[in-house]
Scaffold this motif. Structure first.
Motif, PDB file in Angstrom:
ATOM      1  N   PHE A 195      14.064   3.411   7.256  1.00 48.91           N
ATOM      2  CA  PHE A 195      13.303   3.104   6.037  1.00 48.91           C
ATOM      3  C   PHE A 195      12.362   1.917   6.262  1.00 48.91           C
ATOM      4  CE2 PHE A 195      17.079   4.831   3.346  1.00 48.91           C
ATOM      5  CZ  PHE A 195      16.659   6.116   3.601  1.00 48.91           C
ATOM      6  N   PHE A 196      12.861   0.914   7.006  1.00 53.19           N
ATOM      7  CA  PHE A 196      12.023  -0.253   7.294  1.00 53.19           C
ATOM      8  C   PHE A 196      10.822   0.172   8.143  1.00 53.19           C
ATOM      9  CE2 PHE A 196      10.743  -3.603  10.216  1.00 53.19           C
ATOM     10  CZ  PHE A 196      10.447  -4.645   9.341  1.00 53.19           C
ATOM     11  N   LEU A 197      11.126   1.005   9.146  1.00 53.81           N
ATOM     12  CA  LEU A 197      10.047   1.411  10.061  1.00 53.81           C
ATOM     13  C   LEU A 197       8.978   2.259   9.375  1.00 53.81           C
ATOM     14  CD1 LEU A 197      11.950   2.165  13.393  1.00 53.81           C
ATOM     15  CD2 LEU A 197      10.518   0.202  12.857  1.00 53.81           C
ATOM     16  N   VAL A 198       9.361   3.003   8.333  1.00 56.18           N
ATOM     17  CA  VAL A 198       8.364   3.822   7.605  1.00 56.18           C
ATOM     18  C   VAL A 198       7.263   2.896   7.066  1.00 56.18           C
ATOM     19  CG1 VAL A 198       7.986   5.256   5.552  1.00 56.18           C
ATOM     20  CG2 VAL A 198       9.991   5.640   6.960  1.00 56.18           C
ATOM     21  N   GLY A 199       7.679   1.822   6.411  1.00 57.74           N
ATOM     22  CA  GLY A 199       6.708   0.865   5.868  1.00 57.74           C
ATOM     23  C   GLY A 199       5.975   0.121   6.967  1.00 57.74           C
ATOM     24  N   PHE A 200       6.726  -0.305   7.970  1.00 58.97           N
ATOM     25  CA  PHE A 200       6.157  -1.095   9.056  1.00 58.97           C
ATOM     26  C   PHE A 200       5.091  -0.294   9.822  1.00 58.97           C
ATOM     27  CE2 PHE A 200       6.079  -2.779  13.358  1.00 58.97           C
ATOM     28  CZ  PHE A 200       6.034  -4.147  13.144  1.00 58.97           C
ATOM     29  N   LEU A 254       4.046  12.449  10.873  1.00 55.24           N
ATOM     30  CA  LEU A 254       4.206  13.134  12.168  1.00 55.24           C
ATOM     31  C   LEU A 254       5.179  12.377  13.067  1.00 55.24           C
ATOM     32  CD1 LEU A 254       0.508  14.181  12.949  1.00 55.24           C
ATOM     33  CD2 LEU A 254       2.350  15.628  12.088  1.00 55.24           C
ATOM     34  N   LEU A 255       5.073  11.054  13.021  1.00 56.06           N
ATOM     35  CA  LEU A 255       5.922  10.205  13.854  1.00 56.06           C
ATOM     36  C   LEU A 255       7.396  10.391  13.501  1.00 56.06           C
ATOM     37  CD1 LEU A 255       5.060   8.066  15.953  1.00 56.06           C
ATOM     38  CD2 LEU A 255       5.400   6.334  14.229  1.00 56.06           C
ATOM     39  N   MET A 278       0.806  -1.213   0.000  1.00 60.51           N
ATOM     40  CA  MET A 278       0.000   0.000   0.000  1.00 60.51           C
ATOM     41  C   MET A 278       0.843   1.269   0.000  1.00 60.51           C
ATOM     42  SD  MET A 278      -3.089  -1.162   2.437  1.00 60.51           S
ATOM     43  CE  MET A 278      -2.310  -2.628   3.001  1.00 60.51           C
ATOM     44  N   LEU A 279       2.069   1.158   0.452  1.00 63.31           N
ATOM     45  CA  LEU A 279       3.018   2.283   0.499  1.00 63.31           C
ATOM     46  C   LEU A 279       2.490   3.455   1.325  1.00 63.31           C
ATOM     47  CD1 LEU A 279       4.121   2.280  -3.260  1.00 63.31           C
ATOM     48  CD2 LEU A 279       5.205   1.098  -1.374  1.00 63.31           C
ATOM     49  N   ILE A 280       1.715   3.145   2.347  1.00 61.91           N
ATOM     50  CA  ILE A 280       1.098   4.181   3.175  1.00 61.91           C
ATOM     51  C   ILE A 280       2.160   5.093   3.820  1.00 61.91           C
ATOM     52  CG2 ILE A 280      -0.247   4.529   5.300  1.00 61.91           C
ATOM     53  CD1 ILE A 280      -1.818   2.012   4.531  1.00 61.91           C
ATOM     54  N   GLY A 281       3.152   4.459   4.460  1.00 61.20           N
ATOM     55  CA  GLY A 281       4.191   5.237   5.137  1.00 61.20           C
ATOM     56  C   GLY A 281       5.016   6.035   4.148  1.00 61.20           C
ATOM     57  N   PHE A 282       5.346   5.414   3.037  1.00 65.82           N
ATOM     58  CA  PHE A 282       6.158   6.055   2.000  1.00 65.82           C
ATOM     59  C   PHE A 282       5.465   7.330   1.486  1.00 65.82           C
ATOM     60  CE2 PHE A 282       7.221   6.393  -2.559  1.00 65.82           C
ATOM     61  CZ  PHE A 282       8.591   6.501  -2.479  1.00 65.82           C
ATOM     62  N   ILE A 283       4.172   7.211   1.184  1.00 61.09           N
ATOM     63  CA  ILE A 283       3.416   8.361   0.664  1.00 61.09           C
ATOM     64  C   ILE A 283       3.312   9.449   1.737  1.00 61.09           C
ATOM     65  CG2 ILE A 283       1.134   9.099  -0.190  1.00 61.09           C
ATOM     66  CD1 ILE A 283       0.899   6.295  -1.497  1.00 61.09           C
ATOM     67  N   GLY A 284       3.073   9.030   2.960  1.00 63.81           N
ATOM     68  CA  GLY A 284       2.960   9.983   4.067  1.00 63.81           C
ATOM     69  C   GLY A 284       4.233  10.785   4.236  1.00 63.81           C
ATOM     70  N   LEU A 285       5.372  10.104   4.168  1.00 64.74           N
ATOM     71  CA  LEU A 285       6.651  10.773   4.377  1.00 64.74           C
ATOM     72  C   LEU A 285       6.942  11.786   3.267  1.00 64.74           C
ATOM     73  CD1 LEU A 285       8.178   9.895   6.879  1.00 64.74           C
ATOM     74  CD2 LEU A 285       9.933   8.984   5.399  1.00 64.74           C
ATOM     75  N   PHE A 286       6.486  11.495   2.053  1.00 64.65           N
ATOM     76  CA  PHE A 286       6.745  12.404   0.938  1.00 64.65           C
ATOM     77  C   PHE A 286       5.774  13.579   0.899  1.00 64.65           C
ATOM     78  CE2 PHE A 286       9.728   9.523  -0.970  1.00 64.65           C
ATOM     79  CZ  PHE A 286      10.530  10.381  -1.710  1.00 64.65           C
ATOM     80  N   LEU A 287       4.539  13.344   1.297  1.00 65.53           N
ATOM     81  CA  LEU A 287       3.520  14.379   1.099  1.00 65.53           C
ATOM     82  C   LEU A 287       3.071  15.092   2.373  1.00 65.53           C
ATOM     83  CD1 LEU A 287       1.089  12.747  -1.506  1.00 65.53           C
ATOM     84  CD2 LEU A 287       2.816  14.469  -1.925  1.00 65.53           C
TER      85      LEU A 287
END
Lengths: 197, 214
Positions: A132-137, A116-117, A64-73
């Protein structure tokens, strides 16, 4: 992670929709002209990610790349993911219309929470690979916890399935963490300027 | 899409809301039957897609059966399937741009419509890219396994997709800025109503009054 129409109780659907629209309004207000293109790109990436199935144990998991998208946007991620959710609901039958608020809270708001985290100092200081691992996790962890809460409070009968879903999603958290780690490493190698901020 | 996209969106939202929070009634099948009649040529394809989406619903219904009774489980199963079927019947042949037009006709904010338009456009381009990547993986005899190499490959695939999206986005952004883009995207939206649109709307009005009066 998508909740279909008709699953949630009226109360939970209403509360989650109100919360989602509050966040969506905030996100939409922050969407400036120059961010529209990147928000669309992430939205498209979120949509397409659901077509890629990756083997994990006896099952297959889609990212889903939820964390990845959150970090970029940042906050714009909520709006970006909401658009993909709307298209998924209409075109693919993933999720639903009356449960769109719940799905925005589960995936869009969770994405913003990852952002935010990772603004916290102690997470900034971590080794890149772990970070990077934790962003996805964390993306899937926060989403799964939100899904658990929504199901748990929806109907008493959903209690068992709420716990089961939380448990079932543990492999997804690990897999999303691993793929996000390699995704970030790839970007770091090929276009490091994208990771500057 | 055979119906006016704005009417389809309104009907989809109304149907989902009405059915989601009620018990399944025979009455709810009427608009779905009407749409089956309109889509009889592709109905089997739609049913196949519906079956693929049933995994979570079946699991949920089984859980509900053990926690409550068979009637609750069947009610949930039918309700969820009916809503998905209805929405698939409405949007199965849609290319995504219809939905953008629908939102535009319904006068959603300009920024919303523009971003949705760009998203649909980028989805098309990413899908082509994904097909090429899958073909090149096949050509290299890549078989996904449960190992770090596979996950690294997928991470790289997403990386390639992301970087291509960013570069496509930048060129898209530049071309639109050259055309003087300011929030709004201009689309050719036909807002005319056909007989089928009016029939579907009438069915909904009748359904709504029957539900309210009961």
């Amino acid at each position: 992670m998508h909740i279909s129409d008709g699953v949630l109780s009226l109360e939970v659907a209403t509360v989650s929709t109100v919360v989602a629209f509050g966040f969506l309004y905030y996100s939409f207000k922050n969407l400036t002209n120059d961010k529209i293109a990147l928000a669309s790109a992430m939205s498209a990436l979120f949509f397409v990610a659901s077509f890629i199935h990756i083997p994990f144990g006896p099952t297959q998991i889609h990212l889903m790349l939820i964390g990845f998208i959150g970090l970029f946007l940042g906050s714009t991620a909520i709006f970006s993911i909401s658009l993909a959710l709307i298209l998924q609901a209409f075109l693919l039958g993933f999720g639903g219309i009356s449960s769109i608020g719940a799905n925005i809270v589960i995936m869009g708001v969770a994405s913003y929470f990852v952002f935010l985290l990772f603004k916290l100092d102690f997470l900034k200081r971590l080794n890149d690979k772990i970070k990077f691992f934790l962003v996805g996790f964390f993306g899937i962890l926060i989403s799964s916890l939100t899904l658990f809460i929504l199901l748990f409070f929806s109907r008493q009968e959903y209690e068992t399935i709420a716990y089961s879903i939380l448990f079932i999603n543990i492999p997804t958290m690990i897999l999303e963490g691993l793929v996000t780690l390699f995704l970030f490493l790839y970007i770091k190698k090929t276009m490091p300027n994208l990771l500057k901020n | 899409m055979k119906l006016n996209p704005a009417i389809s969106l309104i009907c989809s939202i109304l149907f989902s809301l009405i059915v989601s929070f009620s018990r399944v009634e025979l009455l709810f099948f009427v608009p779905a039957v009407f749409l089956i009649f309109l889509n009889y040529k592709i109905f089997l394809k739609i049913v196949r897609k519906l079956l693929l989406l049933n995994f979570f619903i079946v699991v949920l219904s089984i859980f509900l059966y053990f926690e409550t009774n068979i009637y609750e489980a069947i009610n949930l199963f039918l309700k969820v399937n009916l809503i998905i079927l209805f929405n698939l019947l409405l949007f199965f042949s849609s290319n995504g741009f219809d939905i953008v037009k629908g939102f535009k006709i319904l006068r959603f904010p300009k920024k919303f419509v523009s971003t949705l338009y760009f998203t649909v456009r980028l989805i098309f381009e990413l899908n082509i890219e994904l097909k090429n990547i899958k073909n090149s993986l096949k050509a290299r005899n890549f078989k996904p396994k449960i190992d770090i190499f596979t996950y690294k490959t997928y991470g790289n695939i997403f990386g390639v997709l992301f970087i291509k999206t960013v570069s496509k986005t930048n060129s898209l952004k530049e071309s639109f800025l050259l055309r003087g883009f300011k929030d709004e995207i201009f689309l050719n939206c036909e807002a005319s109503l056909k007989v089928t649109d009016l029939l579907l709307l009438s069915l909904f009005i009748v359904l709504f009054f029957i539900k309210v009066s009961s």
